[in-house]
Design an enzyme around this catalytic site. Sequence first.
Site, PDB file in Angstrom:
ATOM      1  N   ASN A   3      -4.229   9.218  -7.347  1.00  0.00           N
ATOM      2  CA  ASN A   3      -3.042  10.054  -7.481  1.00  0.00           C
ATOM      3  C   ASN A   3      -1.755   9.295  -7.169  1.00  0.00           C
ATOM      4  O   ASN A   3      -0.707   9.904  -6.946  1.00  0.00           O
ATOM      5  CB  ASN A   3      -3.148  11.258  -6.547  1.00  0.00           C
ATOM      6  CG  ASN A   3      -4.420  12.054  -6.787  1.00  0.00           C
ATOM      7  OD1 ASN A   3      -4.654  12.526  -7.889  1.00  0.00           O
ATOM      8  ND2 ASN A   3      -5.245  12.182  -5.769  1.00  0.00           N
ATOM      9  N   ASP A  13      -0.030   5.094   0.803  1.00  0.00           N
ATOM     10  CA  ASP A  13      -0.216   6.106   1.844  1.00  0.00           C
ATOM     11  C   ASP A  13      -0.174   5.468   3.226  1.00  0.00           C
ATOM     12  O   ASP A  13      -0.997   4.620   3.549  1.00  0.00           O
ATOM     13  CB  ASP A  13      -1.550   6.828   1.646  1.00  0.00           C
ATOM     14  CG  ASP A  13      -1.664   7.438   0.255  1.00  0.00           C
ATOM     15  OD1 ASP A  13      -0.715   8.117  -0.159  1.00  0.00           O
ATOM     16  OD2 ASP A  13      -2.688   7.215  -0.408  1.00  0.00           O
ATOM     17  N   SER A  65      -5.724   5.167  -4.186  1.00  0.00           N
ATOM     18  CA  SER A  65      -5.640   6.553  -4.635  1.00  0.00           C
ATOM     19  C   SER A  65      -5.532   6.660  -6.148  1.00  0.00           C
ATOM     20  O   SER A  65      -4.781   5.918  -6.790  1.00  0.00           O
ATOM     21  CB  SER A  65      -4.423   7.231  -3.996  1.00  0.00           C
ATOM     22  OG  SER A  65      -4.245   8.528  -4.515  1.00  0.00           O
ATOM     23  N   ASP A  87      -1.392  -0.523   6.133  1.00  0.00           N
ATOM     24  CA  ASP A  87      -1.642   0.165   7.400  1.00  0.00           C
ATOM     25  C   ASP A  87      -3.126   0.340   7.661  1.00  0.00           C
ATOM     26  O   ASP A  87      -3.507   0.714   8.771  1.00  0.00           O
ATOM     27  CB  ASP A  87      -0.964   1.537   7.407  1.00  0.00           C
ATOM     28  CG  ASP A  87      -1.637   2.525   6.473  1.00  0.00           C
ATOM     29  OD1 ASP A  87      -1.869   3.672   6.885  1.00  0.00           O
ATOM     30  OD2 ASP A  87      -1.945   2.152   5.325  1.00  0.00           O
ATOM     31  N   GLY A 136      -7.826   3.559   3.315  1.00  0.00           N
ATOM     32  CA  GLY A 136      -7.626   2.400   2.451  1.00  0.00           C
ATOM     33  C   GLY A 136      -8.715   2.152   1.428  1.00  0.00           C
ATOM     34  O   GLY A 136      -8.556   1.304   0.554  1.00  0.00           O
ATOM     35  N   ASP A 148       0.868  -1.168   0.000  1.00  0.00           N
ATOM     36  CA  ASP A 148       0.000   0.000   0.000  1.00  0.00           C
ATOM     37  C   ASP A 148       0.912   1.226   0.000  1.00  0.00           C
ATOM     38  O   ASP A 148       2.092   1.152   0.383  1.00  0.00           O
ATOM     39  CB  ASP A 148      -0.901  -0.016   1.239  1.00  0.00           C
ATOM     40  CG  ASP A 148      -1.785   1.206   1.323  1.00  0.00           C
ATOM     41  OD1 ASP A 148      -2.412   1.556   0.313  1.00  0.00           O
ATOM     42  OD2 ASP A 148      -1.824   1.832   2.402  1.00  0.00           O
TER      43      ASP A 148
END
Length: 270
Positions: free
Chosen positions: A144, A16, A142, A200, A64, A14
């Site tokens: 982005n 972020d 995301s 996370d 998430g 993941d």
Amino acid sequence: MLGLPAHVTACLFDLDGVLTQTARVHNAAWAETFDDFLRRRAAATGEPFRPYDPGDDYNRYVDGRPRADGVRTFLASRNITLPEGDPDDPPTLDTVNGVGNRKNVILLQRIHADGVLPYQGSVDYLHAARAAGLRRAVVSASANAADVVAAAGLEPLIEARVDGVVARRRGLRGKPHPDTFLAGAELLGVRPDQAVVFEDALAGVAAGRAGNFGYVVGVDRVGQADALRAHGADIVVRDLSELLGGAGGDPTASGRGGAGTAQAGPEVVR
């Protein structure tokens, strides 16, 4: 010495909160977006204004998940239902997609103003994984993700990416469904049982467990180790550096429902 079982040949990260310090930026953008919406709604309906909680609300309803799912799930927790709208709705429109697009405008403003920092422990881990010959992909909700990976200087360390843009194009369900992680394993040419998921978010850990991946590493940045284990993490660490040099202890020891948290300092996985 990567703290992983011997059968693992690929890593699915993941973005972020695992590789980059953008989870707090996302959370701040959500807070600004939701509080503006809730304030305007309270003024229009006479209901009391109850602000978005950047702790509990973020971890339970937003973290998430794909952007529209985050909007939908959080508002449902407040018994609010909005029209879905279209993915290209303007950010001024009070639809699920409009609110999500409003958050994205705020997020991009913050990223461009403040930049993106990776976690140094994660950078070190990526270098070690590459040196060990493990395949490496980013799997993020995301839209982005490409910009964030580039801004953080991680492009040379990542081989493949499954993000919100890819998920929308391919019709992949977001976390906690395992679809995006399964797509990441496919891009790397490995079976799910050969791959480790690093997450996370509670929804992301649940996705890793639902996809029957070979190992699920929970990354606890906010003090939710027990919840990460309850959602299916095999082990929980505070930073990926804890897995380097054997600090991860016995990688076959499951953290689900009990021990399995790597601690900072002299302690190791119990």
